[in-house]
Design a protein around this motif. Structure first.
Motif, PDB file in Angstrom:
ATOM      1  N   LEU A 189       0.805  -1.215   0.000  1.00 40.39           N
ATOM      2  CA  LEU A 189       0.000   0.000   0.000  1.00 40.39           C
ATOM      3  C   LEU A 189       0.842   1.270   0.000  1.00 40.39           C
ATOM      4  CD1 LEU A 189      -2.914  -1.119   2.341  1.00 40.39           C
ATOM      5  CD2 LEU A 189      -2.761  -1.170  -0.155  1.00 40.39           C
ATOM      6  N   ARG A 195      -2.210   1.344  -3.722  1.00 41.22           N
ATOM      7  CA  ARG A 195      -3.006   2.127  -2.784  1.00 41.22           C
ATOM      8  C   ARG A 195      -4.324   2.544  -3.424  1.00 41.22           C
ATOM      9  NH1 ARG A 195      -1.909   5.105   1.825  1.00 41.22           N
ATOM     10  NH2 ARG A 195      -3.274   6.910   2.141  1.00 41.22           N
ATOM     11  N   ALA A 199      -7.949   1.811  -1.754  1.00 39.30           N
ATOM     12  CA  ALA A 199      -8.409   2.945  -0.947  1.00 39.30           C
ATOM     13  C   ALA A 199      -9.883   3.227  -1.187  1.00 39.30           C
ATOM     14  CB  ALA A 199      -7.575   4.185  -1.264  1.00 39.30           C
ATOM     15  N   LEU A 222      -4.735   1.850   6.171  1.00 36.63           N
ATOM     16  CA  LEU A 222      -5.141   2.655   5.020  1.00 36.63           C
ATOM     17  C   LEU A 222      -6.440   3.398   5.304  1.00 36.63           C
ATOM     18  CD1 LEU A 222      -4.866   3.488   2.031  1.00 36.63           C
ATOM     19  CD2 LEU A 222      -5.978   1.325   1.416  1.00 36.63           C
ATOM     20  N   SER A 225      -5.833   6.651   7.101  1.00 38.28           N
ATOM     21  CA  SER A 225      -4.826   7.528   6.518  1.00 38.28           C
ATOM     22  C   SER A 225      -5.481   8.507   5.549  1.00 38.28           C
ATOM     23  CB  SER A 225      -3.761   6.708   5.788  1.00 38.28           C
ATOM     24  OG  SER A 225      -4.312   6.075   4.655  1.00 38.28           O
ATOM     25  N   GLY A 228      -7.828   7.540   2.540  1.00 41.00           N
ATOM     26  CA  GLY A 228      -8.231   6.143   2.688  1.00 41.00           C
ATOM     27  C   GLY A 228      -9.601   5.949   3.292  1.00 41.00           C
ATOM     28  N   THR A 231     -12.291   2.703   3.409  1.00 41.43           N
ATOM     29  CA  THR A 231     -11.652   1.404   3.171  1.00 41.43           C
ATOM     30  C   THR A 231     -12.157   0.402   4.201  1.00 41.43           C
ATOM     31  OG1 THR A 231      -9.650   2.513   2.371  1.00 41.43           O
ATOM     32  CG2 THR A 231      -9.463   0.184   2.969  1.00 41.43           C
TER      33      THR A 231
END
Length: 457
Positions: A189, A195, A199, A222, A225, A228, A231
């Motif tokens: 990721l 990613r 995501a 993720l 973040s 993200g 997710t």
């Protein structure tokens, strides 16, 4: 060719991964000549494919003693014993220097396509034991070659043959057709493309081992973040959840391995992953741009965007087909080793150290070592492979006392289990009784600031 002449031939080692290179180092240390044949274009090719995954063994458990001795004249220094490398670190800081030290004893881009005895397929008995091995090789440029060997050590691993999603061990209906949305690896990721793939998406993670834990923890990180949000994971388990589901926790004698299971547990408890239990995948169907997983009992999951299948690996035995191997009919591991590692019987995560006695086959002089020796069984450690090749090479060199001596104590997982029942999960006692009581789990950080989850070996 007489026996004396056969003894002058090299020992062919299939695979230049951690265990194959360790085997070569032990051979050199014994005054025997190795010829290492690696299908990839670099030593440690398989390890490099999961370079982003952090191992749950520390450096002190990842360097073979004979290899370290071979590296010493070049001034190589073992990295900090208590630190945990990624696969990329392991390859760059240990496997590549070791390959460099072995130099022209390694041939790259050299795929072994068959092993036999000259003029004798697996049916022929006559004078079989006195013959060397003939090893067929195909190089990346299309050339083919045969080489003769006094013995063969197959350390080719299982990385290239992941198990499918289907609960019956075969690909689920529609699994091949949905290949563009299915991965059989833990995603990296940190890679922008990877990613973007996950995501804000809903991903099904099929599997219950360290790779599944790593994927769940990574997707949870993720989710919190930047970019993200949204997710989520659907964690597909073939059994129910029990005390053993998340590993040994703080009772695991490899602390990072225990922490990995607890990271997956936190992902579920914090709502980033939904556990779906008793689900054996029968079909994967298209629903527009998404996929629907269907179980053997007819249950249908809500659609997902991606599927990560981490249901283990299995050995590719095709190039050994002309040899007389003694393999367990369930695990595809050597018959003497299978009872020690069988997840149907295995208790408390303890695997007895083993060597040439457990790895021997009816075809004298051929040994399957490393991850491949476990067949379909899980929980292989690098330490196990290093002890295997120490013993095997001692036997090839004629030092049978050393070959039969156990020189390793393996860490326990802290997990009791191995019921082997079709629908029953294996429980872990938590009251201080039994063989592997677990201490209360420690708090784990899951999120953008969390350290990478260790995930292998």
């Amino acid at each position: 060719m007489n026996v004396t002449a056969t003894d002058q031939l090299p020992v062919v080692v299939v695979g230049a991964g951690p265990v194959g290179l360790a085997a070569a180092a032990h051979l050199v240390g014994r005054g025997l000549e190795p010829l290492v044949l690696e299908a990839g274009t670099q030593a440690g090719a398989a390890v490099r494919e999961w370079s982003h995954v952090r191992l749950f063994s520390a450096w002190s458990e990842l360097v073979d003693p004979a290899a370290e001795k071979l590296l010493a004249p070049a001034g190589w220094v073992k990295p900090g014993a208590d630190s945990y490398p990624t696969g990329g670190d392991w390859a760059a800081d240990y496997l590549q220097p070791l390959a460099d030290a072995l130099a022209d004893r390694i041939r790259l881009d050299a795929r072994v396509t068959g092993v036999s005895r000259p003029g004798r397929d697996r049916v022929v008995d006559a004078d079989r034991e006195r013959q060397p091995f003939t090893v067929h090789i195909r190089y990346g440029d299309g050339r083919e070659e045969r080489v003769l060997a006094r013995a063969v050590i197959d350390a080719s691993g299982t990385w290239s043959t992941p198990s499918p999603a289907g609960g019956d061990g075969l690909p689920a209906l529609g699994e091949r057709a949905a290949a563009d949305r299915i991965s059989y690896r833990v995603p990296d990721l940190k890679d922008p493309a990877e990613r973007a793939r996950y995501a804000g998406k809903r991903t099904a993670v099929i599997g219950s081992g360290a790779s599944a834990f790593t994927a769940l923890a990574s997707l949870a990180a993720l989710a919190v973040s930047e970019g993200g949000s949204g997710t989520r994971a659907a964690w597909i388990l073939r059994r129910s959840i029990s005390g053993a589901t998340f590993g040994g926790g703080s009772a695991d004698q490899l602390p990072a391995r225990g922490a990995l299971g607890l990271a997956a547990k936190a992902a579920v408890e914090q709502g980033y992953a939904e556990a779906v239990t008793g689900f054996r995948t029968d079909a994967i169907e298209r629903d527009g741009e998404r996929l629907v997983l269907v179980a053997e009992d007819g249950r249908r999951l809500d659609p997902v965007d991606e599927v990560i299948v981490v249901t283990g690996f299995r050995p590719d035995l095709t190039f050994l087909d002309e040899l007389r191997l003694g393999l367990d009919d369930r695990l595809q591991a050597p018959v003497e080793l299978a009872p020690l590692i069988d997840p149907n019987q295995h208790s408390c995560g303890t695997v007895h150290p083993h060597g040439v006695k457990e790895l021997a086959h009816p075809e004298e002089g051929v040994y399957v070592v490393g991850m491949k020796s476990y067949g379909r069984a899980p929980s292989f450690l690098a330490l196990t492979g290093y002890e295997q090749v120490r013993s095997v090479v001692a036997a090839i060199a004629g030092d049978h006392e050393s070959a039969e001596r156990v020189e390793l104590v393996l860490p326990e997982t802290g997990v009791c289990g191995g019921a082997g029942l079709f629908d029953q999960a294996a429980d872990t006692p938590t009251d201080g009784g039994g063989c592997c009581a677990t201490a209360p789990p420690t708090e784990l950080q899951i999120g953008a600031g969390a350290p990478p989850a260790p995930g292998c070996c």
